[in-house]
Design an enzyme around this catalytic site. Structure first.
Site, PDB file in Angstrom:
ATOM      1  N   LYS A  79      -2.266 -36.871  -7.561  1.00  0.00           N
ATOM      2  CA  LYS A  79      -3.230 -37.749  -7.848  1.00  0.00           C
ATOM      3  C   LYS A  79      -4.114 -37.819  -6.749  1.00  0.00           C
ATOM      4  O   LYS A  79      -4.048 -37.380  -5.579  1.00  0.00           O
ATOM      5  CB  LYS A  79      -2.535 -39.214  -7.796  1.00  0.00           C
ATOM      6  CG  LYS A  79      -3.103 -40.496  -7.997  1.00  0.00           C
ATOM      7  CD  LYS A  79      -2.469 -41.806  -8.055  1.00  0.00           C
ATOM      8  CE  LYS A  79      -3.263 -43.235  -8.217  1.00  0.00           C
ATOM      9  NZ  LYS A  79      -2.491 -44.262  -8.012  1.00  0.00           N
ATOM     10  N   SER A 154      -2.872 -47.298 -12.125  1.00  0.00           N
ATOM     11  CA  SER A 154      -3.936 -46.561 -11.964  1.00  0.00           C
ATOM     12  C   SER A 154      -3.584 -44.758 -11.964  1.00  0.00           C
ATOM     13  O   SER A 154      -4.404 -43.995 -11.975  1.00  0.00           O
ATOM     14  CB  SER A 154      -4.509 -46.512 -10.581  1.00  0.00           C
ATOM     15  OG  SER A 154      -3.532 -46.412  -9.439  1.00  0.00           O
ATOM     16  N   SER A 178       1.417 -48.868 -10.355  1.00  0.00           N
ATOM     17  CA  SER A 178       0.368 -47.525 -10.692  1.00  0.00           C
ATOM     18  C   SER A 178       1.316 -46.542 -11.131  1.00  0.00           C
ATOM     19  O   SER A 178       0.791 -45.334 -11.621  1.00  0.00           O
ATOM     20  CB  SER A 178      -0.456 -47.264  -9.737  1.00  0.00           C
ATOM     21  OG  SER A 178      -1.545 -48.337  -9.959  1.00  0.00           O
TER      22      SER A 178
END
Ligand code: GLN
Length: 512
Positions: A79, A154, A178
């Site tokens: 990420k 996210s 997330s």
């Protein structure tokens, strides 16, 4: 089976056995990415050349016996809020667009030290604020099950990349859901570890008292193996903990099926005697019928396999969203102060004569609307006149949530609940209504407030053919029990691919 369809552990095993090289594995993922990226857009930085070099180095290391990890040579994605030395790390925000960190996050380093190969950086909501990956300054990621829908967020890029076969596994971060919510929407498995289990060094902070790094994979065993590499005390993060007796890769993998033939039996052993609580409020009004049905079905199957399953209550469900958004925004407003147009590269295009004007213009241009909303909200709840009414009150709610979980975990090993009240939503829907988006976090934020581990794994498909996830919550530092329950659920469910093929998923060929 294609290389890009394999689980991380199976791939690692083939690489160790010399059947596949890391270079071949990396090239297979890059080739797959070439096929699907125009539709899925999971990556914001994909450096094929660098990954191939790293794979060659991993192959050399494996030949020379330098790695004892089961994941040596395996291609993973990271990420974009985890710092990677020499590789852009942007949090998908204009304000960090030119930032190339001079150091690597501890979690990423632990993977590369184990011989894993970083393919690139994945898309995310700007500074991890959002639930659909649509607040990214690079545009949204699409759900590989249906590219007109959001992957969740996210960590939507990481989950979509795993779901689409562009990497064997990925790292995400979870401040309020997330990892778990996008894992649920994309039909993959992800775990948010206990607060302090994994170092946050090099994770760009959103809400520091809530943030945790965690793995995302195609199944529970992959997540267990990855987390086994990640956990541990790191002197560079004062909140990281010395791993407890239950926190080793062996404990995490204790109930893993050794082969698909013995899967059922392994699951029965895992389920027998397991005490499962179902917090009924998580299944209330507002939770889609398909999601409710999945939880009830899983509960019945676990019971049939010898677990005790009972309804239970935490009693504070209506307060967790407001408490979470007050605390997360307060911490975000403080954490994001450092992005001022002086450090990290971005400066507003117009030269300003006064310093404050430069700050203002840089922040106005550098941050997107959702981040600005959080900074304003956070600054407000921390301001002198409102601190007691909002921030302090939220901290009190947080203490009560923690106590409520402590009470419940005296009776149960794990709690079973949805990871989100709905399955993947159409793109564009949640940007128009931020409050509705905040309410969608109802199933995930309590775990972050209390610092507990929470895992999401795919169970089945809803009436629209979209994946529905189960969430398993555990007590502090008892990831081993969460994994045990997850292995039991997997055994009760059967192989995921068979389930969704049987149930007629609407996957248009972009999922594994
Ligand atoms: N959707 C939540 C938020 O926007 C959670 C995000 C996260 O876990 N990073 O704050």
């Amino acid at each position: 089976m294609e290389i890009w369809e394999m689980t991380a552990l199976a791939l690692g095993q083939s690489i160790r056995a010399g059947k596949i090289s890391s270079e071949e594995a990396v090239k297979a993922c890059l080739e797959r990415a070439k096929q699907v990226e125009t539709d899925v857009h999971a990556f914001v930085h994909l450096d094929g050349e660098r990954a191939i070099q790293a794979a060659r180095a991993a192959d050399r290391g494996i030949r020379e016996g330098r790695y004892d990890s089961p994941l040596a040579g395996v291609p993973v994605a990271v990420k974009d809020n985890l710092c990677t030395e020499g590789m852009p790390t942007t949090c998908c925000s204009r304000i960090l667009e030119q930032f190339v960190p001079p150091y690597t996050a501890e979690a990423v380093k632990r993977l590369t030290d184990a011989g894993a190969v970083i393919l690139g950086k994945t898309n995310m909501d700007e500074f991890a604020m959002g639930s659909t990956t649509e607040t990214s300054c690079f545009g949204p990621t699409k759900n590989p099950w249906d590219v007109s829908r959001a992957p969740g967020g996210s960590s939507g890029g990481s989950c979509a990349a795993v779901a689409a076969g562009e990497c064997a596994a990925a790292l995400g971060s979870d401040t309020g859901g997330s990892i778990r919510q996008p894992a649920s929407w994309c039909g993959v498995t992800g775990i948010k570890p206990t607060y302090g289990a994994v170092s946050r060094y090099g994770l760009i902070a959103y809400g520091s008292s809530l943030d945790q790094v965690g793995p995302i994979g195609r199944d529970t065993a992959d997540c267990a193996a990855l987390l086994g590499l990640l956990v541990g005390r790191d002197p560079k993060d004062a909140t990281s903990a010395v791993p407890g007796a239950h926190q080793s890769m062996d404990s995490f993998l204790k109930y893993a099926p050794t082969s698909s033939e013995t899967g059922e039996a392994g699951g029965e052993v895992a389920a027998r005697g397991l005490r499962v609580g179902i917090p009924e409020a998580f299944l209330g009004e507002g939770t889609e019928p398909g999601v409710q049905a999945a939880i009830r079905e899983a509960a019945e199957r676990l019971k049939a396999m010898g677990a005790t399953v009972e309804p239970c209550s935490l009693g504070l469900e209506e307060y967790v969203i407001p408490a979470y958004y007050v605390i997360a925004s307060a911490e975000a407003s403080s954490n994001l102060e450092r992005f001022d147009g002086v450090k990290y590269g971005f400066r507003a295009d117009q030269e300003e004569s006064d310093l404050h004007g430069m700050y203002k213009r840089s922040r106005s241009q550098g941050f997107g609307p959702e981040v600005k909303r959080r900074i304003l909200l956070g600054t407000f709840v921390l301001s002198a006149g409102y601190y007691d009414a909002y921030y302090l009150k939220a901290l009190k709610v947080r203490a009560l949530v923690r106590q409520a979980f402590d009470r419940v975990f005296e009776r149960y090993d794990v709690l079973l609940a949805p990871a989100a009240p709905s399955t993947a939503v159409p793109l564009g829907e949640s940007l128009a209504d931020p409050l509705k988006m905040y309410l969608g976090d109802i199933d995930t934020v309590a775990v972050n407030l209390a610092g507990l581990p929470g895992l999401s794994l795919p169970w089945g498909l809803d009436g629209q053919g979209l994946p529905v996830g189960l969430q398993l919550m555990g007590n502090r530092f008892r990831e081993d029990l969460v994994f045990r329950a997850a292995f039991a659920c997997e055994a009760a469910r059967g192989p995921w691919k068979e389930v969704w093929k049987r149930e007629g998923g609407i996957s248009d060929g972009k999922t594994v």
